[in-house]
Scaffold this motif. Structure first.
Motif, mmCIF file in Angstrom:
data_model
loop_
_atom_site.group_PDB
_atom_site.id
_atom_site.type_symbol
_atom_site.label_atom_id
_atom_site.label_comp_id
_atom_site.label_asym_id
_atom_site.label_seq_id
_atom_site.Cartn_x
_atom_site.Cartn_y
_atom_site.Cartn_z
ATOM 1 N N PRO A 23 28.708 -3.002 -37.189
ATOM 2 C CA PRO A 23 27.729 -3.133 -36.105
ATOM 3 C C PRO A 23 27.771 -4.548 -35.524
ATOM 4 O O PRO A 23 28.031 -5.512 -36.249
ATOM 5 N N PHE A 24 27.516 -4.650 -34.230
ATOM 6 C CA PHE A 24 27.523 -5.952 -33.577
ATOM 7 C C PHE A 24 26.547 -5.922 -32.412
ATOM 8 O O PHE A 24 26.170 -4.864 -31.936
ATOM 9 N N GLU A 25 26.160 -7.107 -31.981
ATOM 10 C CA GLU A 25 25.251 -7.231 -30.845
ATOM 11 C C GLU A 25 26.080 -7.440 -29.581
ATOM 12 O O GLU A 25 26.808 -8.430 -29.467
ATOM 13 N N ALA A 26 25.968 -6.512 -28.625
ATOM 14 C CA ALA A 26 26.752 -6.575 -27.392
ATOM 15 C C ALA A 26 26.527 -7.871 -26.614
ATOM 16 O O ALA A 26 27.494 -8.463 -26.117
ATOM 17 N N PRO A 27 25.287 -8.375 -26.471
ATOM 18 C CA PRO A 27 25.114 -9.636 -25.733
ATOM 19 C C PRO A 27 25.836 -10.813 -26.398
ATOM 20 O O PRO A 27 26.410 -11.654 -25.709
ATOM 21 N N LEU A 28 25.821 -10.850 -27.715
ATOM 22 C CA LEU A 28 26.523 -11.920 -28.421
ATOM 23 C C LEU A 28 28.032 -11.806 -28.198
ATOM 24 O O LEU A 28 28.713 -12.804 -27.965
ATOM 25 N N LEU A 29 28.556 -10.585 -28.238
ATOM 26 C CA LEU A 29 29.987 -10.372 -27.976
ATOM 27 C C LEU A 29 30.345 -10.818 -26.563
ATOM 28 O O LEU A 29 31.349 -11.512 -26.354
ATOM 29 N N ALA A 30 29.521 -10.447 -25.580
ATOM 30 C CA ALA A 30 29.773 -10.845 -24.188
ATOM 31 C C ALA A 30 29.758 -12.367 -24.057
ATOM 32 O O ALA A 30 30.612 -12.956 -23.376
ATOM 33 N N PHE A 31 28.792 -13.009 -24.722
ATOM 34 C CA PHE A 31 28.702 -14.471 -24.690
ATOM 35 C C PHE A 31 29.955 -15.100 -25.284
ATOM 36 O O PHE A 31 30.509 -16.057 -24.737
ATOM 37 N N MET A 32 30.425 -14.566 -26.393
ATOM 38 C CA MET A 32 31.629 -15.094 -27.040
ATOM 39 C C MET A 32 32.855 -14.919 -26.159
ATOM 40 O O MET A 32 33.710 -15.820 -26.081
ATOM 41 N N VAL A 33 32.963 -13.790 -25.471
ATOM 42 C CA VAL A 33 34.099 -13.550 -24.572
ATOM 43 C C VAL A 33 34.085 -14.557 -23.432
ATOM 44 O O VAL A 33 35.110 -15.169 -23.107
ATOM 45 N N VAL A 34 32.908 -14.757 -22.815
ATOM 46 C CA VAL A 34 32.792 -15.715 -21.709
ATOM 47 C C VAL A 34 33.147 -17.124 -22.186
ATOM 48 O O VAL A 34 33.910 -17.845 -21.527
ATOM 49 N N CYS A 35 32.618 -17.520 -23.344
ATOM 50 C CA CYS A 35 32.923 -18.853 -23.873
ATOM 51 C C CYS A 35 34.404 -18.994 -24.220
ATOM 52 O O CYS A 35 34.989 -20.052 -24.013
ATOM 53 N N GLY A 36 35.017 -17.927 -24.727
ATOM 54 C CA GLY A 36 36.454 -17.953 -25.013
ATOM 55 C C GLY A 36 37.274 -18.153 -23.756
ATOM 56 O O GLY A 36 38.238 -18.942 -23.735
ATOM 57 N N ILE A 37 36.903 -17.468 -22.692
ATOM 58 C CA ILE A 37 37.610 -17.612 -21.412
ATOM 59 C C ILE A 37 37.426 -19.028 -20.867
ATOM 60 O O ILE A 37 38.398 -19.666 -20.431
ATOM 61 N N LEU A 38 36.188 -19.533 -20.899
ATOM 62 C CA LEU A 38 35.929 -20.894 -20.410
ATOM 63 C C LEU A 38 36.685 -21.926 -21.246
ATOM 64 O O LEU A 38 37.233 -22.888 -20.705
ATOM 65 N N GLY A 39 36.727 -21.728 -22.562
ATOM 66 C CA GLY A 39 37.488 -22.628 -23.424
ATOM 67 C C GLY A 39 38.971 -22.595 -23.110
ATOM 68 O O GLY A 39 39.643 -23.623 -23.106
ATOM 69 N N GLY A 40 39.494 -21.402 -22.840
ATOM 70 C CA GLY A 40 40.902 -21.270 -22.465
ATOM 71 C C GLY A 40 41.215 -21.981 -21.162
ATOM 72 O O GLY A 40 42.248 -22.651 -21.025
ATOM 73 N N LEU A 41 40.329 -21.842 -20.191
ATOM 74 C CA LEU A 41 40.525 -22.522 -18.906
ATOM 75 C C LEU A 41 40.454 -24.042 -19.071
ATOM 76 O O LEU A 41 41.268 -24.768 -18.499
ATOM 77 N N ALA A 42 39.492 -24.514 -19.863
ATOM 78 C CA ALA A 42 39.381 -25.958 -20.099
ATOM 79 C C ALA A 42 40.623 -26.469 -20.829
ATOM 80 O O ALA A 42 41.174 -27.518 -20.479
ATOM 81 N N GLY A 43 41.077 -25.729 -21.828
ATOM 82 C CA GLY A 43 42.279 -26.123 -22.566
ATOM 83 C C GLY A 43 43.505 -26.159 -21.674
ATOM 84 O O GLY A 43 44.368 -27.030 -21.807
ATOM 85 N N SER A 44 43.585 -25.213 -20.751
ATOM 86 C CA SER A 44 44.711 -25.179 -19.813
ATOM 87 C C SER A 44 44.729 -26.424 -18.932
ATOM 88 O O SER A 44 45.790 -27.002 -18.683
ATOM 89 N N ARG A 45 43.557 -26.848 -18.489
ATOM 90 C CA ARG A 45 43.491 -28.068 -17.660
ATOM 91 C C ARG A 45 43.925 -29.299 -18.457
ATOM 92 O O ARG A 45 44.654 -30.145 -17.951
ATOM 93 N N VAL A 46 43.461 -29.394 -19.680
ATOM 94 C CA VAL A 46 43.849 -30.530 -20.527
ATOM 95 C C VAL A 46 45.349 -30.497 -20.787
ATOM 96 O O VAL A 46 46.029 -31.520 -20.725
#
Length: 142
Positions: A93-116
């Protein structure tokens, strides 16, 4: 797991002194991939550092190229694991809002890492580790 982690650290520290291989035999490449998969599944990790060492040593890859291929290896490993869990019905079992938050943060982290990464063009850009203490200063290691 401790031996693998210690070996990975040792290889990273001594990397410049180690003569690498350039494996091209498809059977050997397949066996290396199988061994990486087995190690990752037994250790229950994506295998990032281990993947990097294997890609550096057996295929003479540069840091950024090895990191890119390591991400692909982890992605396919995790897809296979997810499909296996779906097939067995073992999804916890998992909480959908937490999963969505983690996905968004993962994408933002990937974009930030790409810029660096685009700003860091050196051939050995992945061999320097920085420790940041409270934003006041950086100490360079390795």
């Amino acid at each position: 797991m401790l031996v693998i982690t210690a070996g990975t650290l040792l290889y990273t520290i001594k990397k410049k002194k180690i003569t690498t291989k350039n494996v091209s035999n498809k059977a050997v490449i397949f066996l290396i991939g199988v061994m990486l998969g087995i190690m990752s599944s037994f250790l229950s990790i994506g295998g990032g550092p281990v993947n990097l060492v294997v890609l550096f040593y057996f295929f003479s890859m540069e840091t950024k190229q090895a990191a890119m291929y390591s991400i692909y290896i982890i992605m396919f490993s995790q897809i296979a694991s997810l499909l296996g869990s779906l097939a067995k019905g073992n999804i916890p079992p998992f909480e959908a809002p937490l999963l969505a938050f983690m996905v968004v943060c993962g994408i933002l982290g990937g974009l930030a890492g790409s810029r660096v990464n685009k700003k860091n063009k050196g051939p050995d850009s992945g061999t320097v580790i920085y420790r940041i203490d409270g934003g006041d200063h950086c100490d360079q290691y390795l």
